[in-house]
Design a protein around this motif. Structure first.
Motif, PDB file in Angstrom:
ATOM      1  N   MET A 101       0.850  -1.173   0.000  1.00 27.90           N
ATOM      2  CA  MET A 101       0.000   0.000   0.000  1.00 27.90           C
ATOM      3  C   MET A 101       0.895   1.236   0.000  1.00 27.90           C
ATOM      4  O   MET A 101       2.097   1.144   0.159  1.00 27.90           O
ATOM      5  CB  MET A 101      -0.896  -0.034   1.236  1.00 27.90           C
ATOM      6  N   SER A 102       0.298   2.386  -0.136  1.00 26.89           N
ATOM      7  CA  SER A 102       1.084   3.612  -0.134  1.00 26.89           C
ATOM      8  C   SER A 102       0.481   4.615   0.845  1.00 26.89           C
ATOM      9  O   SER A 102      -0.664   4.479   1.260  1.00 26.89           O
ATOM     10  CB  SER A 102       1.140   4.205  -1.537  1.00 26.89           C
ATOM     11  N   ILE A 103       1.292   5.603   1.204  1.00 22.69           N
ATOM     12  CA  ILE A 103       0.840   6.680   2.081  1.00 22.69           C
ATOM     13  C   ILE A 103       1.260   8.009   1.473  1.00 22.69           C
ATOM     14  O   ILE A 103       2.154   8.062   0.627  1.00 22.69           O
ATOM     15  CB  ILE A 103       1.400   6.532   3.509  1.00 22.69           C
ATOM     16  N   ILE A 104       0.607   9.077   1.903  1.00 22.61           N
ATOM     17  CA  ILE A 104       0.918  10.406   1.399  1.00 22.61           C
ATOM     18  C   ILE A 104       1.470  11.235   2.555  1.00 22.61           C
ATOM     19  O   ILE A 104       0.903  11.257   3.648  1.00 22.61           O
ATOM     20  CB  ILE A 104      -0.334  11.068   0.825  1.00 22.61           C
ATOM     21  N   VAL A 105       2.582  11.916   2.302  1.00 18.50           N
ATOM     22  CA  VAL A 105       3.213  12.748   3.322  1.00 18.50           C
ATOM     23  C   VAL A 105       2.308  13.946   3.602  1.00 18.50           C
ATOM     24  O   VAL A 105       1.863  14.630   2.690  1.00 18.50           O
ATOM     25  CB  VAL A 105       4.610  13.230   2.871  1.00 18.50           C
ATOM     26  N   LYS A 106       2.026  14.168   4.878  1.00 18.85           N
ATOM     27  CA  LYS A 106       1.139  15.238   5.302  1.00 18.85           C
ATOM     28  C   LYS A 106       1.918  16.385   5.948  1.00 18.85           C
ATOM     29  O   LYS A 106       1.622  17.545   5.708  1.00 18.85           O
ATOM     30  CB  LYS A 106       0.125  14.646   6.288  1.00 18.85           C
ATOM     31  N   LYS A 107       2.899  16.052   6.761  1.00 20.50           N
ATOM     32  CA  LYS A 107       3.697  17.051   7.474  1.00 20.50           C
ATOM     33  C   LYS A 107       5.170  16.687   7.396  1.00 20.50           C
ATOM     34  O   LYS A 107       5.520  15.519   7.372  1.00 20.50           O
ATOM     35  CB  LYS A 107       3.333  17.092   8.961  1.00 20.50           C
ATOM     36  N   PHE A 108       5.997  17.678   7.392  1.00 20.29           N
ATOM     37  CA  PHE A 108       7.445  17.517   7.474  1.00 20.29           C
ATOM     38  C   PHE A 108       8.012  16.758   6.276  1.00 20.29           C
ATOM     39  O   PHE A 108       7.294  16.356   5.381  1.00 20.29           O
ATOM     40  CB  PHE A 108       7.860  16.839   8.777  1.00 20.29           C
ATOM     41  N   ASN A 109       9.302  16.598   6.250  1.00 19.07           N
ATOM     42  CA  ASN A 109       9.987  15.807   5.233  1.00 19.07           C
ATOM     43  C   ASN A 109      10.231  14.413   5.798  1.00 19.07           C
ATOM     44  O   ASN A 109      10.619  14.272   6.947  1.00 19.07           O
ATOM     45  CB  ASN A 109      11.317  16.440   4.843  1.00 19.07           C
ATOM     46  N   ILE A 110      10.011  13.416   4.987  1.00 16.97           N
ATOM     47  CA  ILE A 110      10.203  12.022   5.395  1.00 16.97           C
ATOM     48  C   ILE A 110      11.321  11.430   4.534  1.00 16.97           C
ATOM     49  O   ILE A 110      11.282  11.529   3.316  1.00 16.97           O
ATOM     50  CB  ILE A 110       8.916  11.194   5.177  1.00 16.97           C
ATOM     51  N   ILE A 111      12.300  10.820   5.184  1.00 13.91           N
ATOM     52  CA  ILE A 111      13.382  10.159   4.457  1.00 13.91           C
ATOM     53  C   ILE A 111      13.101   8.662   4.483  1.00 13.91           C
ATOM     54  O   ILE A 111      12.972   8.061   5.541  1.00 13.91           O
ATOM     55  CB  ILE A 111      14.750  10.459   5.093  1.00 13.91           C
ATOM     56  N   ALA A 112      12.971   8.086   3.292  1.00 15.24           N
ATOM     57  CA  ALA A 112      12.738   6.647   3.167  1.00 15.24           C
ATOM     58  C   ALA A 112      13.682   6.123   2.104  1.00 15.24           C
ATOM     59  O   ALA A 112      13.635   6.548   0.955  1.00 15.24           O
ATOM     60  CB  ALA A 112      11.291   6.381   2.776  1.00 15.24           C
ATOM     61  N   LEU A 138       7.550   1.475   1.697  1.00 10.95           N
ATOM     62  CA  LEU A 138       7.674   1.126   3.116  1.00 10.95           C
ATOM     63  C   LEU A 138       6.903  -0.142   3.437  1.00 10.95           C
ATOM     64  O   LEU A 138       5.947  -0.499   2.750  1.00 10.95           O
ATOM     65  CB  LEU A 138       7.122   2.267   3.983  1.00 10.95           C
ATOM     66  N   ASP A 139       7.307  -0.804   4.511  1.00  6.01           N
ATOM     67  CA  ASP A 139       6.541  -1.951   4.962  1.00  6.01           C
ATOM     68  C   ASP A 139       5.320  -1.460   5.750  1.00  6.01           C
ATOM     69  O   ASP A 139       5.231  -0.296   6.138  1.00  6.01           O
ATOM     70  CB  ASP A 139       7.396  -2.918   5.779  1.00  6.01           C
ATOM     71  N   GLU A 140       4.380  -2.349   5.956  1.00  7.15           N
ATOM     72  CA  GLU A 140       3.104  -1.989   6.587  1.00  7.15           C
ATOM     73  C   GLU A 140       3.283  -1.419   7.996  1.00  7.15           C
ATOM     74  O   GLU A 140       2.607  -0.465   8.396  1.00  7.15           O
ATOM     75  CB  GLU A 140       2.197  -3.218   6.630  1.00  7.15           C
ATOM     76  N   LYS A 141       4.221  -1.965   8.755  1.00  5.75           N
ATOM     77  CA  LYS A 141       4.460  -1.509  10.123  1.00  5.75           C
ATOM     78  C   LYS A 141       4.929  -0.052  10.144  1.00  5.75           C
ATOM     79  O   LYS A 141       4.454   0.759  10.939  1.00  5.75           O
ATOM     80  CB  LYS A 141       5.500  -2.419  10.788  1.00  5.75           C
ATOM     81  N   GLU A 142       5.853   0.297   9.239  1.00  2.00           N
ATOM     82  CA  GLU A 142       6.374   1.664   9.170  1.00  2.00           C
ATOM     83  C   GLU A 142       5.295   2.632   8.695  1.00  2.00           C
ATOM     84  O   GLU A 142       5.186   3.749   9.188  1.00  2.00           O
ATOM     85  CB  GLU A 142       7.595   1.720   8.245  1.00  2.00           C
ATOM     86  N   GLU A 143       4.465   2.193   7.735  1.00  7.53           N
ATOM     87  CA  GLU A 143       3.358   3.036   7.269  1.00  7.53           C
ATOM     88  C   GLU A 143       2.411   3.359   8.428  1.00  7.53           C
ATOM     89  O   GLU A 143       2.031   4.513   8.611  1.00  7.53           O
ATOM     90  CB  GLU A 143       2.579   2.332   6.157  1.00  7.53           C
ATOM     91  N   TYR A 169      -3.300   7.858   4.700  1.00  7.57           N
ATOM     92  CA  TYR A 169      -3.596   6.942   3.616  1.00  7.57           C
ATOM     93  C   TYR A 169      -4.356   7.699   2.535  1.00  7.57           C
ATOM     94  O   TYR A 169      -5.158   8.575   2.829  1.00  7.57           O
ATOM     95  CB  TYR A 169      -4.432   5.761   4.119  1.00  7.57           C
ATOM     96  N   PRO A 170      -4.097   7.393   1.251  1.00  5.50           N
ATOM     97  CA  PRO A 170      -4.811   8.088   0.180  1.00  5.50           C
ATOM     98  C   PRO A 170      -6.300   7.765   0.230  1.00  5.50           C
ATOM     99  O   PRO A 170      -6.688   6.656   0.578  1.00  5.50           O
ATOM    100  CB  PRO A 170      -4.182   7.544  -1.093  1.00  5.50           C
ATOM    101  N   THR A 171      -7.104   8.763  -0.123  1.00  3.83           N
ATOM    102  CA  THR A 171      -8.551   8.568  -0.154  1.00  3.83           C
ATOM    103  C   THR A 171      -9.078   8.999  -1.511  1.00  3.83           C
ATOM    104  O   THR A 171      -8.641  10.006  -2.058  1.00  3.83           O
ATOM    105  CB  THR A 171      -9.259   9.388   0.929  1.00  3.83           C
TER     106      THR A 171
END
Length: 78
Positions: free
Chosen positions: A1-12, A26-31, A42-44
């Protein structure tokens, strides 16, 4: 699955993601951790378009025209 960054910068991995970017490496646990912390969501509904989408597509102009004809003279210039 995927996620969308909402706040701050994320390094992956080797990449830095900014708000609005989609992360799908990312793996599910990190998401779940990032969503629970409020940094991502999560995208909607409609998925975010790729960065290659041009401004005409975002404005809904699918004909390729550059806009309305504004070449007519203004009042008083006749």
């Amino acid at each position: 699955m995927s996620i969308i960054v909402k706040k701050f910068n994320i390094i992956a991995g080797d990449k830095t993601y900014i708000p609005g970017d989609e992360i799908n490496c990312l793996d599910e646990k990190e998401e779940k951790r990032l969503v629970a912390a409020g940094y991502c969501e999560y995208p909607t509904g409609i998925k975010k378009s790729s960065k290659s989408t041009n401004k005409k597509q975002l404005a809904g102009d699918s004909t390729g025209d550059s806009g309305p004809n504004t070449g007519h003279p203004l009042a008083g210039d006749e």
